[in-house]
Design a protein around this motif. Structure first.
Motif, PDB file in Angstrom:
ATOM      1  N   UNK A 216       0.829  -1.210   0.000  1.00 10.89           N
ATOM      2  CA  UNK A 216       0.000   0.000   0.000  1.00 10.89           C
ATOM      3  C   UNK A 216       0.864   1.262   0.000  1.00 10.89           C
ATOM      4  N   UNK A 217       1.977   1.214   0.728  1.00 14.62           N
ATOM      5  CA  UNK A 217       2.880   2.370   0.710  1.00 14.62           C
ATOM      6  C   UNK A 217       3.449   2.579  -0.693  1.00 14.62           C
ATOM      7  N   UNK A 218       3.753   1.474  -1.349  1.00  9.87           N
ATOM      8  CA  UNK A 218       4.249   1.558  -2.714  1.00  9.87           C
ATOM      9  C   UNK A 218       3.192   2.193  -3.629  1.00  9.87           C
ATOM     10  N   UNK A 219       1.928   1.803  -3.418  1.00 13.19           N
ATOM     11  CA  UNK A 219       0.829   2.392  -4.216  1.00 13.19           C
ATOM     12  C   UNK A 219       0.710   3.890  -3.942  1.00 13.19           C
ATOM     13  N   UNK A 220       1.016   4.287  -2.702  1.00 12.07           N
ATOM     14  CA  UNK A 220       0.968   5.705  -2.357  1.00 12.07           C
ATOM     15  C   UNK A 220       2.178   6.473  -2.893  1.00 12.07           C
ATOM     16  N   UNK A 221       3.089   5.768  -3.575  1.00  9.45           N
ATOM     17  CA  UNK A 221       4.218   6.450  -4.218  1.00  9.45           C
ATOM     18  C   UNK A 221       5.580   6.183  -3.605  1.00  9.45           C
ATOM     19  N   UNK A 222       5.638   5.367  -2.527  1.00  5.56           N
ATOM     20  CA  UNK A 222       6.941   5.123  -1.901  1.00  5.56           C
ATOM     21  C   UNK A 222       7.870   4.394  -2.864  1.00  5.56           C
ATOM     22  N   UNK A 223       9.134   4.807  -2.882  1.00  3.93           N
ATOM     23  CA  UNK A 223      10.110   4.160  -3.775  1.00  3.93           C
ATOM     24  C   UNK A 223      11.044   3.225  -3.016  1.00  3.93           C
ATOM     25  N   UNK A 224      11.043   3.279  -1.678  1.00  6.21           N
ATOM     26  CA  UNK A 224      11.954   2.427  -0.899  1.00  6.21           C
ATOM     27  C   UNK A 224      11.486   2.368   0.541  1.00  6.21           C
ATOM     28  N   UNK A 225      11.992   1.362   1.279  1.00  7.21           N
ATOM     29  CA  UNK A 225      11.747   1.259   2.718  1.00  7.21           C
ATOM     30  C   UNK A 225      13.060   1.530   3.444  1.00  7.21           C
ATOM     31  N   UNK A 226      12.960   2.242   4.562  1.00  6.85           N
ATOM     32  CA  UNK A 226      14.164   2.661   5.286  1.00  6.85           C
ATOM     33  C   UNK A 226      14.206   2.034   6.670  1.00  6.85           C
ATOM     34  N   UNK A 227      15.414   1.637   7.095  1.00  7.11           N
ATOM     35  CA  UNK A 227      15.627   1.111   8.444  1.00  7.11           C
ATOM     36  C   UNK A 227      16.558   2.020   9.220  1.00  7.11           C
ATOM     37  N   UNK A 228      16.120   2.409  10.423  1.00  8.85           N
ATOM     38  CA  UNK A 228      17.036   3.116  11.324  1.00  8.85           C
ATOM     39  C   UNK A 228      17.326   2.213  12.529  1.00  8.85           C
ATOM     40  N   UNK A 229      17.301   0.910  12.239  1.00 15.62           N
ATOM     41  CA  UNK A 229      17.441  -0.118  13.273  1.00 15.62           C
ATOM     42  C   UNK A 229      18.723   0.034  14.088  1.00 15.62           C
ATOM     43  N   UNK A 230      19.764   0.632  13.494  1.00 16.94           N
ATOM     44  CA  UNK A 230      21.030   0.816  14.218  1.00 16.94           C
ATOM     45  C   UNK A 230      20.841   1.659  15.478  1.00 16.94           C
ATOM     46  N   UNK A 231      19.797   2.477  15.527  1.00 18.45           N
ATOM     47  CA  UNK A 231      19.509   3.269  16.721  1.00 18.45           C
ATOM     48  C   UNK A 231      18.839   2.425  17.811  1.00 18.45           C
ATOM     49  N   UNK A 232      18.355   1.258  17.420  1.00 16.56           N
ATOM     50  CA  UNK A 232      17.451   0.528  18.303  1.00 16.56           C
ATOM     51  C   UNK A 232      17.999  -0.790  18.832  1.00 16.56           C
ATOM     52  N   UNK A 233      18.987  -1.363  18.131  1.00 16.50           N
ATOM     53  CA  UNK A 233      19.556  -2.657  18.539  1.00 16.50           C
ATOM     54  C   UNK A 233      20.767  -2.930  17.660  1.00 16.50           C
ATOM     55  N   UNK A 234      21.447  -4.058  17.917  1.00 20.64           N
ATOM     56  CA  UNK A 234      22.579  -4.432  17.067  1.00 20.64           C
ATOM     57  C   UNK A 234      22.103  -4.689  15.630  1.00 20.64           C
ATOM     58  N   UNK A 235      22.995  -4.418  14.672  1.00 20.19           N
ATOM     59  CA  UNK A 235      22.647  -4.699  13.272  1.00 20.19           C
ATOM     60  C   UNK A 235      23.210  -6.055  12.813  1.00 20.19           C
ATOM     61  N   UNK A 236      23.602  -6.876  13.782  1.00 21.61           N
ATOM     62  CA  UNK A 236      24.008  -8.250  13.456  1.00 21.61           C
ATOM     63  C   UNK A 236      22.729  -9.091  13.491  1.00 21.61           C
ATOM     64  N   UNK A 237      22.359  -9.663  12.355  1.00 21.87           N
ATOM     65  CA  UNK A 237      21.112 -10.426  12.273  1.00 21.87           C
ATOM     66  C   UNK A 237      21.406 -11.911  12.089  1.00 21.87           C
ATOM     67  N   UNK A 238      20.842 -12.729  12.990  1.00 24.27           N
ATOM     68  CA  UNK A 238      20.993 -14.181  12.850  1.00 24.27           C
ATOM     69  C   UNK A 238      19.964 -14.687  11.833  1.00 24.27           C
ATOM     70  N   UNK A 299      28.483   2.381  18.444  1.00 24.54           N
ATOM     71  CA  UNK A 299      29.231   2.297  17.179  1.00 24.54           C
ATOM     72  C   UNK A 299      29.587   0.867  16.788  1.00 24.54           C
ATOM     73  N   UNK A 300      30.046   0.080  17.745  1.00 25.09           N
ATOM     74  CA  UNK A 300      30.488  -1.273  17.366  1.00 25.09           C
ATOM     75  C   UNK A 300      29.301  -2.174  17.048  1.00 25.09           C
ATOM     76  N   UNK A 301      28.171  -1.972  17.750  1.00 30.18           N
ATOM     77  CA  UNK A 301      26.995  -2.809  17.460  1.00 30.18           C
ATOM     78  C   UNK A 301      26.313  -2.423  16.153  1.00 30.18           C
ATOM     79  N   UNK A 302      26.676  -1.231  15.621  1.00 31.97           N
ATOM     80  CA  UNK A 302      26.027  -0.794  14.380  1.00 31.97           C
ATOM     81  C   UNK A 302      27.030  -0.697  13.234  1.00 31.97           C
TER      82      UNK A 302
END
Ligand code: ZN
Length: 443
Positions: A216-238, A299-302
């Motif tokens: 639906x976001x794409x239909x509304x014109x979105x061209x990409x999805x963004x993550x600011x996950x580095x602010x919220x937890x480690x960016x190491x994903x199992x 810094x190290x977790x992101x």
């Protein structure tokens, strides 16, 4: 072919071998300032695509999915930066040489007056002044006052990873106390958009809610999805199984606080799901990959290298990744991730954190390695009434252009590229590389 042509041909043929045997030199020559002066006006004429920005007024809460906690700002980002006076002069004809509170009032009034006059064209005018053809609006929701012809939406997808009781998540530190509740708010907005009064009772329905939101976001014109996950937890994903994620969902969807380990496992699955849906839907994935604001940003977790397993995973070969802010201060390592055909680096924020003398070195190393994989962005943001998105647009554009001209001037002087090749690289970085990602949706 007449005699003149033959003579010219011979000259050209003779000229080729000497160019072909030219070797790159480790020092730039004394011609760097002249080459720079020659390149800069040509670079200023290139219409740009701004790959990452947060346009909007200072009082608009939708300008980001999160808010800035109080923290230490780097020297150039403080309101004592004298360049902000230059920005105010260039954009608004500011008549003073400082930003003292009484003088700054002039600026606030001037902007209010122009805003009233120009209405929905206010931010398009800023793009015109800076020669930005089109730019990303990375915002919680799109604003009515941004002309969709000039601004393309990139929405935030992190909140799908925080559907449970987030008390412990928010209690981690003062920054998370600000960020985590905003993730809850964003998730409720997506639920409202999709007509959900509460979280679906089973995991399959949760995943289809996630997918429908993306579509639906794409239909509304979105061209990409963004993550600011580095602010919220480690960016190491199992790499958990669907059954593991489903089990955690069923146990906590109706209440209870998951252990940190369970929550991370669930999030790891959802992140990979979003990345893989991004490939299926041709919805590129933008990831904040550099240092962030706030005193608790880890810094190290992101570290951008934490994401290497995701970026090089052949299952996501059809997902385009844009590493927003290019991994700074790990920019030297980051460029080697752009070896992957679907991975790009965006230079936004870096050009504002650093001064052009140092940003030039970042850009030069990138352009010497994978020049077709690096893109320009401003990361403009309305910090306050005086330092608005307008001024940060200006600072981002000036810094990128001058650093780019300086990097290319050195590369030409050192015998790495010809002047014609350098201008090709400038077009790529400022416009063409990013635009090619979106398959005709942007220009
Ligand atoms: Zn940003």
């Amino acid at each position: 072919m007449n005699r003149t042509h033959i003579v010219l041909l011979i000259l050209v043929v003779l000229a080729v071998p000497s160019a072909a045997v030219a070797q790159a030199r480790p020092f730039p020559g004394p011609d760097v300032p002249q080459i720079y002066q020659r390149l800069l006006p040509q670079i200023e004429k290139i219409p740009m695509f701004d790959h990452h920005a947060h346009p909007g007024y200072a009082d608009d809460a939708d300008v980001d999915a999160m808010a800035a906690p109080p923290g230490t700002a780097a020297l150039r980002e403080r309101d004592t930066n004298p360049e902000l006076v230059a920005a105010a002069k260039a954009l608004w004809g500011y008549p003073y040489n400082d930003l003292s509170p009484e003088h700054a009032k002039w600026l606030i009034e001037k902007k209010a007056e122009v805003k009233k006059q120009r209405g929905n064209q206010y931010f398009s005018d800023i793009l015109d002044k800076l020669n930005i053809e089109q730019g990303v609006a990375n915002r919680a929701m799109m604003a009515e006052y941004l002309d969709p012809k000039r601004f393309v939406w990139v929405f935030f997808a992190d909140s799908f990873m925080w559907p449970f009781n987030n008390e412990r998540e928010a209690a981690r530190n003062a920054d998370e106390q600000v960020y985590i509740p905003l993730q809850g708010k964003m998730l409720r907005r997506w639920m409202q958009q999709e007509g959900l009064g509460k979280l679906p009772g089973n995991f399959a329905d949760y995943l289809s809610f996630v997918t429908h939101t993306l579509e639906d976001n794409q239909k509304k014109g979105a061209i990409a999805q963004k993550f600011e996950v580095a602010y919220l937890r480690t960016t190491k994903f199992s790499d958990p199984s669907r059954a593991q994620a489903e089990d955690i969902y069923q146990r906590f969807v109706s209440g209870g606080i998951p252990s940190e380990r369970d929550y991370r496992t669930f999030q790891d699955y959802i992140f990979r799901y979003l990345v893989s849906e991004g490939g299926r839907l041709h919805l590129p994935v933008h990831i904040h990959s550099a240092v962030g604001i706030g005193d608790y940003f880890n810094l190290s977790e992101s570290n951008i290298l934490n994401l290497e397993n995701i970026l090089r995973d052949p299952r996501y070969a059809s997902t385009t990744f844009v590493m927003i802010h290019g991994g700074y201060p790990y920019d030297r390592q980051a460029i080697w991730l752009a070896a992957v055909k679907n991975v790009y680096l965006d230079s936004s924020e870096t050009e504002i954190l650093l001064y052009p003398s140092e940003f030039k070195n970042v850009l030069k190393q990138w352009l010497e390695t994978f020049p077709d994989k690096v893109t320009f962005g401003t990361d403009c943001f309305p910090y306050n009434d005086a330092l608005g998105a307008e001024e940060s647009y200006w600072l981002g554009v000036q810094s990128s252009r001058t650093a780019l001209a300086a990097a290319l001037a050195e590369m030409i002087s050192e015998g790495e590229v010809t002047e014609a090749q350098a201008l090709q690289l400038a077009h790529g970085y400022l416009h063409d590389n990013a635009v090619a990602i979106y398959q005709g949706k942007v220009h």
